[in-house]
Design a protein around this motif. Structure first.
Motif, PDB file in Angstrom:
ATOM      1  N   HIS A   1      36.948  28.709 -24.718  1.00  0.00           N
ATOM      2  CA  HIS A   1      37.238  27.995 -23.466  1.00  0.00           C
ATOM      3  C   HIS A   1      38.436  27.088 -23.728  1.00  0.00           C
ATOM      4  O   HIS A   1      38.411  26.253 -24.639  1.00  0.00           O
ATOM      5  CB  HIS A   1      36.011  27.214 -22.998  1.00  0.00           C
ATOM      6  CG  HIS A   1      34.913  28.104 -22.485  1.00  0.00           C
ATOM      7  ND1 HIS A   1      34.508  28.118 -21.177  1.00  0.00           N
ATOM      8  CD2 HIS A   1      34.161  29.049 -23.107  1.00  0.00           C
ATOM      9  CE1 HIS A   1      33.537  29.021 -21.008  1.00  0.00           C
ATOM     10  NE2 HIS A   1      33.310  29.588 -22.179  1.00  0.00           N
TER      11      HIS A   1
ATOM     12  N   LEU B   1      40.796  24.117 -22.830  1.00  0.00           N
ATOM     13  CA  LEU B   1      40.609  22.845 -22.123  1.00  0.00           C
ATOM     14  C   LEU B   1      41.933  22.252 -21.660  1.00  0.00           C
ATOM     15  O   LEU B   1      42.088  21.862 -20.506  1.00  0.00           O
ATOM     16  CB  LEU B   1      39.889  21.848 -23.038  1.00  0.00           C
ATOM     17  CG  LEU B   1      38.612  22.363 -23.714  1.00  0.00           C
ATOM     18  CD1 LEU B   1      38.055  21.309 -24.670  1.00  0.00           C
ATOM     19  CD2 LEU B   1      37.551  22.727 -22.690  1.00  0.00           C
ATOM     20  N   THR B   2      42.899  22.123 -22.595  1.00  0.00           N
ATOM     21  CA  THR B   2      44.198  21.534 -22.289  1.00  0.00           C
ATOM     22  C   THR B   2      45.260  22.316 -23.063  1.00  0.00           C
ATOM     23  O   THR B   2      44.958  22.909 -24.098  1.00  0.00           O
ATOM     24  CB  THR B   2      44.250  20.036 -22.703  1.00  0.00           C
ATOM     25  OG1 THR B   2      43.768  19.908 -24.051  1.00  0.00           O
ATOM     26  CG2 THR B   2      43.394  19.169 -21.801  1.00  0.00           C
TER      27      THR B   2
ATOM     28  N   ARG C   1      37.726  24.948 -27.267  1.00  0.00           N
ATOM     29  CA  ARG C   1      36.425  25.014 -27.927  1.00  0.00           C
ATOM     30  C   ARG C   1      35.974  26.475 -28.008  1.00  0.00           C
ATOM     31  O   ARG C   1      36.128  27.233 -27.048  1.00  0.00           O
ATOM     32  CB  ARG C   1      35.387  24.157 -27.201  1.00  0.00           C
ATOM     33  CG  ARG C   1      34.107  24.027 -28.029  1.00  0.00           C
ATOM     34  CD  ARG C   1      33.105  23.095 -27.409  1.00  0.00           C
ATOM     35  NE  ARG C   1      33.489  21.703 -27.555  1.00  0.00           N
ATOM     36  CZ  ARG C   1      32.591  20.704 -27.603  1.00  0.00           C
ATOM     37  NH1 ARG C   1      31.289  20.964 -27.510  1.00  0.00           N
ATOM     38  NH2 ARG C   1      33.008  19.462 -27.717  1.00  0.00           N
TER      39      ARG C   1
ATOM     40  N   VAL D   1      41.399  30.586 -18.587  1.00  0.00           N
ATOM     41  CA  VAL D   1      40.302  29.618 -18.545  1.00  0.00           C
ATOM     42  C   VAL D   1      39.375  29.877 -19.727  1.00  0.00           C
ATOM     43  O   VAL D   1      38.996  28.958 -20.460  1.00  0.00           O
ATOM     44  CB  VAL D   1      39.526  29.738 -17.210  1.00  0.00           C
ATOM     45  CG1 VAL D   1      38.321  28.800 -17.195  1.00  0.00           C
ATOM     46  CG2 VAL D   1      40.452  29.467 -16.027  1.00  0.00           C
TER      47      VAL D   1
END
Lengths: 271, 271
Positions: A62, A64-65, A106, A216
Motif C-alpha cells: 500500500h 501512502l506518500t 507499507r 494505491v
C-alpha cells in the motif's frame, strides 16, 4: 563482475536488527516520483534478509506518500515463521521537511522457497501473443525527451499494437505488452520480477487517460524462479470506473512459464 | 427489523481505542475452519470504525493460522489519514491453548468513500454468461451432508457448467460461477462483498483437486456500492503450478456493474 544497476540501487545495509538503511536512486524515477516496483524490490530485499525463507511468494503493498530519491529507512519484521511459508511486514520511511519520519509505503508479504516447489503445472494460461523482439519498439523510437529516467535502466520493447498513445491515437483497449530485460544484462530473479510488474507504461494511456496514474495498492505473486533471458510482460485493465482502475500484469520467462502475476488498484488523477 | 445473520456475526465491540472484541460464529465454517471472507469482513468492520473513511477500496489479507469459532480480538489502527483515501492495518488474535495470544490474520487496507466516486465508467468487463437463477443449482441439490455449515447462511446457486466436481466429473477448467444472496435477504454492501469474494467452492475442485485449498493471501477491491438484489460471482484460475494457484473473483450487482474484484493465492494441499 560488477554489481548490476538493479542490485546496487536496491541494496540495503543493516543498521540494527530489523532496521535497514537504503539510498534510493533517482535513476528509477518516473517523472518526479520513484517507480513503485523499484521501491517494492528494495523493501523485499530487506524482508528477505529478515525472514527465514528466501523468496517472495505474495507481496501486498500500500503506497501512502510519494517517495523521493535519497536516504530511506526500511523496518522489516517476521510476523510468523512457518515450515513452508513465513509472513512478514515492512515499512519504508523518509525524513520529512520538519525532520520527522514519514511513512511512504507499507508491505505485508508471505515468503517461501521457490526452489522446493514441484514441477507439476496444470495451467490454462498462455504467453501473450506479440511480435518478436526485433519488431517491437524501444525507447530510441520514442519522441525525444518523452521517456522517463528509468527507461535507461531497462531494455524494454513495446508491442506496436499497444503504443497508439505515444502518437496521440490510443487504442481504447486497456492493454500493454513488452519484451523486458535489464539494460545491463542482469538476468531476472524473484526480486527483479517485483520491479518488472510495475515498469511498463500504464494501460490507462491506451484508454486515452494521460497524466499521473498513482498506484494505491499493488499485490504481486512470484510463481516460479525465472529462466535466464528476456521476459514478456502483458498488462490488462478490465474496469475503469469512478476514477479508479485495476491493472493486471503477467510476466512470462524465456521458458514460457508464468513466473509472476500482479494486480494493482490505481487512480486516474486526470480524466 | 432484526439484525441480519451477517451483521450479527461480524459485529465487533470496542474495548479500548483500536481494540475490538468479536465472538466468531461457527455458522460460517467450511469444514473445521471459519471462512476467510467472513473473517475479513469482521476485521474490515473494526477498521471501518477506526478509519476516517467509511468503505474498503482495497484490502490485502495474509492468513497466518486457522481461525476457530469463539472469542477473538481485533486490533486496528489508521496508518495514514488522507483527504481522499486512508490506509490502515488490522490483526486478528485468538488465545492459544497455552493462554497466549496467537495472531491469525493480518490485514492492510485502504479506505475511501464509494459514494463520492464519479459515475464515469469506461469498462471492457462484461457480466459472466450464466443461466438464469432458476436454472442454477442450490445446496438442496447437493449430495446429503456435503455442504459446509456456511451454506445455510447463503442463498447461492451454482452454474451447472461448473459443478462437475460435485458428481466426480470436474471439467478441468478453472472456473466457478454462482448467483449469490444472503439467505436472510439482507442486501449486499461493501462489507458483505468482502465475504462474497471468498464464499464459492474453490476453482481447484473443477481442476480435479479435492481437499483443503487454504488461502495464503487475498486482496479484494470494492469498486462501487452494490445495488440491492442478487449478485453474480465468477471465479477463474489461470495458473496452477508447483502446488499453488491464483484465484480471481469478479462480483456483479443487479445493475450489471462490476462491484468487487479479488485475487487470492491459495495452496493445493493434496494433489
Amino acid at each position: 563482475m560488477s554489481l548490476s544497476e538493479f542490485d546496487r540501487d536496491t541494496a540495503v545495509t543493516p543498521r540494527e536488527p530489523g532496521v535497514y538503511d537504503a539510498d534510493l536512486s533517482g535513476g528509477w524515477a518516473i517523472g518526479s516520483a520513484l517507480n513503485g516496483g523499484y521501491l517494492l524490490a528494495t523493501m523485499a530485499r530487506a524482508l528477505g534478509d529478515t525472514m527465514p525463507h528466501p523468496h517472495p511468494f505474495t507481496v501486498s503493498t500500500h503506497y501512502l506518500t510519494a517517495t523521493a530519491a535519497g536516504p530511506a529507512t526500511v523496518r522489516a519484521e517476521t510476523v510468523r515463521a512457518g515450515r513452508t511459508l513465513s509472513t512478514g511486514a515492512a515499512s519504508l520511511f523518509q525524513t520529512g521537511p520538519d525532520g520527522r519520519e514519514v511513512e511512504r509505503i507499507r508491505v505485508l508479504a508471505t515468503y517461501g522457497d521457490l526452489a522446493t516447489l514441484s514441477e507439476d503445472v496444470r495451467t490454462a494460461a498462455k504467453p501473450p501473443e506479440m511480435p518478436p523482439y526485433e519488431h517491437c519498439l524501444g525507447s530510441e523510437h520514442a519522441p525525444s525527451g518523452s521517456s522517463p529516467v528509468m527507461a535507461d535502466r531497462l531494455d524494454m520493447r513495446l508491442d506496436p499494437a499497444t503504443v497508439g498513445w505515444a502518437v496521440g491515437a490510443p487504442s481504447g483497449k486497456g492493454e500493454m505488452r513488452a519484451w523486458f530485460c535489464l539494460a545491463d544484462g542482469r538476468d531476472p530473479d524473484p526480486l527483479s520480477l517485483l520491479m518488472t510488474v510495475d515498469a511498463l507504461p500504464p494501460t490507462a494511456f491506451e484508454l486515452g487517460i494521460g497524466g499521473w496514474v498513482p498506484t494505491v495498492e499493488l499485490t504481486a505473486h512470484v510463481r516460479a524462479l525465472p529462466a535466464p533471458g528476456p521476459l514478456r510482460v502483458a498488462l490488462s485493465t478490465r474496469n475503469l470506473a469512478g476514477g479508479f482502475l485495476e491493472e493486471d500484469a503477467e510476466v512470462w520467462d524465456s521458458a514460457d512459464r508464468l513466473v509472476a502475476q500482479s494486480r494493482q488498484l490505481a487512480r486516474a488523477v486526470r480524466g
